[in-house]
Design a protein around this motif. Sequence first.
Motif, PDB file in Angstrom:
ATOM      1  N   ASP A 103      17.056  19.923 -10.496  1.00 28.03           N
ATOM      2  CA  ASP A 103      16.942  18.373 -10.863  1.00 28.03           C
ATOM      3  C   ASP A 103      15.595  18.463 -11.844  1.00 28.03           C
ATOM      4  O   ASP A 103      14.385  18.601 -11.605  1.00 28.03           O
ATOM      5  CB  ASP A 103      16.469  17.560  -9.794  1.00 28.03           C
ATOM      6  N   ILE A 104      15.713  17.971 -13.079  1.00 25.31           N
ATOM      7  CA  ILE A 104      14.753  17.877 -14.057  1.00 25.31           C
ATOM      8  C   ILE A 104      13.551  16.954 -13.922  1.00 25.31           C
ATOM      9  O   ILE A 104      12.450  17.310 -14.487  1.00 25.31           O
ATOM     10  CB  ILE A 104      15.390  17.735 -15.430  1.00 25.31           C
ATOM     11  N   ALA A 105      13.783  16.113 -13.094  1.00 23.94           N
ATOM     12  CA  ALA A 105      12.792  15.119 -12.712  1.00 23.94           C
ATOM     13  C   ALA A 105      11.722  15.434 -11.611  1.00 23.94           C
ATOM     14  O   ALA A 105      10.766  15.150 -11.312  1.00 23.94           O
ATOM     15  CB  ALA A 105      13.514  13.724 -12.124  1.00 23.94           C
ATOM     16  N   ALA A 110      10.605  20.308 -14.312  1.00 25.58           N
ATOM     17  CA  ALA A 110      10.070  19.794 -15.556  1.00 25.58           C
ATOM     18  C   ALA A 110       8.945  20.858 -16.110  1.00 25.58           C
ATOM     19  O   ALA A 110       8.994  20.916 -17.267  1.00 25.58           O
ATOM     20  CB  ALA A 110       9.725  18.476 -15.168  1.00 25.58           C
ATOM     21  N   ALA A 113      10.388  24.133 -17.176  1.00 30.27           N
ATOM     22  CA  ALA A 113      11.246  23.584 -18.431  1.00 30.27           C
ATOM     23  C   ALA A 113      10.643  23.563 -19.847  1.00 30.27           C
ATOM     24  O   ALA A 113      10.598  24.095 -20.818  1.00 30.27           O
ATOM     25  CB  ALA A 113      12.121  22.449 -18.223  1.00 30.27           C
ATOM     26  N   ILE A 127      16.763  24.756 -26.582  1.00 30.38           N
ATOM     27  CA  ILE A 127      17.560  24.871 -25.053  1.00 30.38           C
ATOM     28  C   ILE A 127      18.546  23.767 -24.861  1.00 30.38           C
ATOM     29  O   ILE A 127      17.924  22.597 -25.480  1.00 30.38           O
ATOM     30  CB  ILE A 127      16.613  25.085 -24.035  1.00 30.38           C
ATOM     31  N   ILE A 128      19.440  23.989 -24.409  1.00 23.78           N
ATOM     32  CA  ILE A 128      20.136  22.605 -23.728  1.00 23.78           C
ATOM     33  C   ILE A 128      19.948  22.797 -22.564  1.00 23.78           C
ATOM     34  O   ILE A 128      19.992  23.744 -21.652  1.00 23.78           O
ATOM     35  CB  ILE A 128      21.589  22.803 -23.971  1.00 23.78           C
ATOM     36  N   TYR A 129      19.522  21.737 -21.866  1.00 25.47           N
ATOM     37  CA  TYR A 129      19.159  21.806 -20.379  1.00 25.47           C
ATOM     38  C   TYR A 129      20.116  20.770 -19.499  1.00 25.47           C
ATOM     39  O   TYR A 129      20.413  19.722 -20.072  1.00 25.47           O
ATOM     40  CB  TYR A 129      17.636  21.479 -20.109  1.00 25.47           C
ATOM     41  N   CYS A 130      20.491  21.088 -18.189  1.00 27.26           N
ATOM     42  CA  CYS A 130      21.033  20.149 -17.462  1.00 27.26           C
ATOM     43  C   CYS A 130      20.685  20.479 -15.924  1.00 27.26           C
ATOM     44  O   CYS A 130      20.253  21.366 -15.656  1.00 27.26           O
ATOM     45  CB  CYS A 130      22.721  20.427 -17.432  1.00 27.26           C
ATOM     46  N   SER A 131      21.106  19.437 -15.122  1.00 28.93           N
ATOM     47  CA  SER A 131      20.440  19.198 -13.809  1.00 28.93           C
ATOM     48  C   SER A 131      21.877  19.558 -13.036  1.00 28.93           C
ATOM     49  O   SER A 131      22.821  19.055 -13.254  1.00 28.93           O
ATOM     50  CB  SER A 131      19.737  18.029 -13.356  1.00 28.93           C
ATOM     51  N   LYS A 138      29.594  20.540 -10.014  1.00 30.22           N
ATOM     52  CA  LYS A 138      29.145  20.106 -11.226  1.00 30.22           C
ATOM     53  C   LYS A 138      28.428  21.505 -12.022  1.00 30.22           C
ATOM     54  O   LYS A 138      28.480  21.410 -13.070  1.00 30.22           O
ATOM     55  CB  LYS A 138      27.795  19.027 -10.999  1.00 30.22           C
ATOM     56  N   LEU A 142      29.113  22.772 -15.870  1.00 29.34           N
ATOM     57  CA  LEU A 142      27.934  22.995 -16.327  1.00 29.34           C
ATOM     58  C   LEU A 142      28.135  24.452 -17.321  1.00 29.34           C
ATOM     59  O   LEU A 142      27.840  24.511 -18.429  1.00 29.34           O
ATOM     60  CB  LEU A 142      26.584  22.780 -15.873  1.00 29.34           C
ATOM     61  N   MET A 145      30.734  24.651 -19.394  1.00 27.11           N
ATOM     62  CA  MET A 145      30.332  23.993 -20.891  1.00 27.11           C
ATOM     63  C   MET A 145      29.496  24.582 -21.598  1.00 27.11           C
ATOM     64  O   MET A 145      29.515  24.998 -22.859  1.00 27.11           O
ATOM     65  CB  MET A 145      29.747  22.535 -20.489  1.00 27.11           C
TER      66      MET A 145
ATOM     67  N   ALA B 105       7.795  16.856 -19.109  1.00 29.94           N
ATOM     68  CA  ALA B 105       7.215  17.047 -17.768  1.00 29.94           C
ATOM     69  C   ALA B 105       6.381  15.728 -17.143  1.00 29.94           C
ATOM     70  O   ALA B 105       6.131  15.681 -16.015  1.00 29.94           O
ATOM     71  CB  ALA B 105       6.147  18.304 -17.816  1.00 29.94           C
ATOM     72  N   ALA B 110      10.809  12.394 -17.754  1.00 28.83           N
ATOM     73  CA  ALA B 110      11.969  13.101 -16.856  1.00 28.83           C
ATOM     74  C   ALA B 110      12.940  12.176 -16.284  1.00 28.83           C
ATOM     75  O   ALA B 110      13.940  12.508 -15.998  1.00 28.83           O
ATOM     76  CB  ALA B 110      11.077  13.980 -16.067  1.00 28.83           C
ATOM     77  N   GLU B 117      21.073  11.714 -18.768  1.00 26.03           N
ATOM     78  CA  GLU B 117      22.017  12.873 -18.813  1.00 26.03           C
ATOM     79  C   GLU B 117      23.284  12.864 -17.987  1.00 26.03           C
ATOM     80  O   GLU B 117      24.442  12.932 -18.103  1.00 26.03           O
ATOM     81  CB  GLU B 117      20.895  13.981 -18.315  1.00 26.03           C
ATOM     82  N   ILE B 127      23.403  16.705 -23.755  1.00 27.30           N
ATOM     83  CA  ILE B 127      22.341  16.351 -24.433  1.00 27.30           C
ATOM     84  C   ILE B 127      21.413  17.590 -24.608  1.00 27.30           C
ATOM     85  O   ILE B 127      21.490  18.571 -23.711  1.00 27.30           O
ATOM     86  CB  ILE B 127      21.171  15.463 -23.667  1.00 27.30           C
ATOM     87  N   ILE B 128      20.964  17.579 -25.925  1.00 29.81           N
ATOM     88  CA  ILE B 128      19.956  18.593 -26.151  1.00 29.81           C
ATOM     89  C   ILE B 128      18.567  17.865 -26.146  1.00 29.81           C
ATOM     90  O   ILE B 128      18.447  16.711 -26.646  1.00 29.81           O
ATOM     91  CB  ILE B 128      20.082  19.011 -27.536  1.00 29.81           C
TER      92      ILE B 128
END
Lengths: 381, 381
Positions: A103-105, A110, A113, A127-131, A138, A142, A145, B105, B110, B117, B127-128
């Motif tokens: 979870d990027i939040a 965060a 990253a 970078i392409i990032y995903c949670s 999921k 990802l 993908m 961050a 975030a 996302e 998304i990038i």
Amino acid sequence: MVQILLPVRAKCIPNALGQLSPPPAIKLKLKKKILIHDIAKHLDVSIATVSLVLNGKAKEKRISDSLAEKVLKYVEEVGYKPNQLAKSLRTGKTHVIGLVVEDIANPFFATVAALIEKKLLARGYRIIYCSTNGDTAKTRDLLTMFQERHVDGYILALPDGVESDVRTLVRSGKPLILFDRELAGVLANAVVVDGEKGMYEATQHLLEQGFTSVAMVTLQAGQAQMQARLQGYSQAMQEWQLPEMVLELEFQQEREQIIHQMQAFCQANPTCNALLFATNYLGVYGLEAVNGLGRRIPEDLAIVSFDDNDLFRLYSPSITVVAQPLEAMAESIISTLLSALEGSQETGRITQLQLAPQLIVRESSIRVPQKARPRASRTKT
Amino acid sequence: MVQILLPVRAKCIPNALGQLSPPPAIKLKLKKKILIHDIAKHLDVSIATVSLVLNGKAKEKRISDSLAEKVLKYVEEVGYKPNQLAKSLRTGKTHVIGLVVEDIANPFFATVAALIEKKLLARGYRIIYCSTNGDTAKTRDLLTMFQERHVDGYILALPDGVESDVRTLVRSGKPLILFDRELAGVLANAVVVDGEKGMYEATQHLLEQGFTSVAMVTLQAGQAQMQARLQGYSQAMQEWQLPEMVLELEFQQEREQIIHQMQAFCQANPTCNALLFATNYLGVYGLEAVNGLGRRIPEDLAIVSFDDNDLFRLYSPSITVVAQPLEAMAESIISTLLSALEGSQETGRITQLQLAPQLIVRESSIRVPQKARPRASRTKT
DNA sequence: CAAATATGCTAAAATGTTTAAGCAAATTTT
DNA sequence: AAAATTTGCTTAAACATTTTAGCATATTTG
């Protein structure tokens, strides 16, 4: 936490140019994108020549200095930028790294990253990032993908349940590095933190302070790093020959539910006078739970959480934590990744790193019943 | 906050297969990536046929149902996935959205990023994302990088100084949407929060509580949304005919410096009994500063910050905030973007949305000198 | 002076798709 | 029964690059 849409002002501008544009067909002078072909034609050389010069192979391929210079000058002049899609298609390199976290939040992810991004950007990688949100399906999506997008490398903090997918990925030969958590039975590069040691020290600290009834709050997840953290706690408790008290919460529950269960646990175990939280957000919820019960920290209940953040540092009383070495993690991840990316193709070598966390003792775990001074006491390195 | 690398365990495994592999040339059975060509050949049809079927144009292009079915079945069987690079090169669409924020961050960004996302992923977009760190040059770099990567659309929260770059981008015709902050003189889709209203209400609230000497802590930035927040404060102070006190901090300073300046400001203005912080992280630093001075909240100093987060909610005393409607922002951003992406090419229509923030009154701004109850009081909507 | 090598560049194949245009055969219309 | 249309598919161009192999010409070597 549903927020409500309250538009105060909402313009809708029909047409940027106003209402009187006579024919609807306005010829937007869309500057035609310039191609390598155009460069070549204008300089009356071949496409190959331009390409070679632009890729720094002029010397190697014996393009004369004068011509090379002329090419570079003109390219600069018209601001030509090669089409990265075509380039990638041809070369098989995208210079994109896929980053997957839970979870990027979450401040931990965060921050890591952000650090990784900063350092990789300087090396020409994006970078392409995903949670994943801990969702196996999921996660699998990802990963495919990322494969489809032909990322050059992977940085992954995955839920368990995708071991075989990752094994396949490793076998594909693309650089890959696990962080925060390893996966059972997957032999891959990894950078993790020694949660066992961290929790062992935290528990020892609490016991030495005289909190004899220490409970651990963790997640049911089968994730290796969670088990390690629990193990550290168990170890310390066993050494002191004290009974273990563990609250194992189900994964992916709502905040309110978690808080409720924590409160129930505290009421069911009234003797418990210290709580250890296995993650960042469990700690945050834990504070809410304890607040809600009206228990004082640390007088009634001592608190230690894994993973530092703003809240813990500034909370009053400040919260003792087992801090993860974020900078060092980012650094290790990147250096491992880069050496895999840029090194030769000796694909067989893997690197596994386990970093030591750091116990930062603050007010929430100090026994002294007298009111501690408001300034946090912080261990120095 | 430099962390130190402390590797506890470091394995380096020379070769995954052990040390006795006879010839160094191990033929990794790298399953040759399957192409559309292979599918066509195996089924003894043309490449075009396969492509049409896969893109759902079988009916339209009069491919017989039986053949279409056969194709789909075989594709499924061998797990063929079209090469997205080739596809993008041909079609000009990447299904990638570029998201640029100041700092991923930061919990505000975030959270919004995570929401966006999640929703875009469901619509088949990736998304990038990148952070600008408020750096104009880096921002420009990021924008050109996104162009090079042929993203299908942009979601941007930018520092000022890149107005002309964004204008060019808008003119390129790609869907673009600004959020959090507009850019002076740039006519583009935008989703922002009404900081003026938010700060006006916050100031009114403090004044009504009887805090007569309210100061505002903000950034020097020329960013429109910052000026609006300041404006809201000014407005309220003028209505009460009170003198304004503003601390304008330089952008991009170190945490210690900011805290130091805040403390100096407080000492230079001993009568000041309430502080308004213009952003999330100024608020966080503000708490540290106030703690350091040993002032009590709200007895000695009331606190209100723009933008909510965990810390403010859980801090004791809990901190009154002007909360931004994160869900609504994400929702608006996405619907605007999608209608631009999927709608026809009527490029002239732009949408600007200003959402209302919400004042969440907590303990840090309540006058009552008696000790407030530990539970936060929260406005309901 | 012939042969070998070096120089400076280019032609064309390759990357993996999509899609407009077109072509026989089958069917329908006059 | 000839003409027109429909059916079911294919050919080949296009997307924008990189890179191998090679081709003249010039220079060096034997």
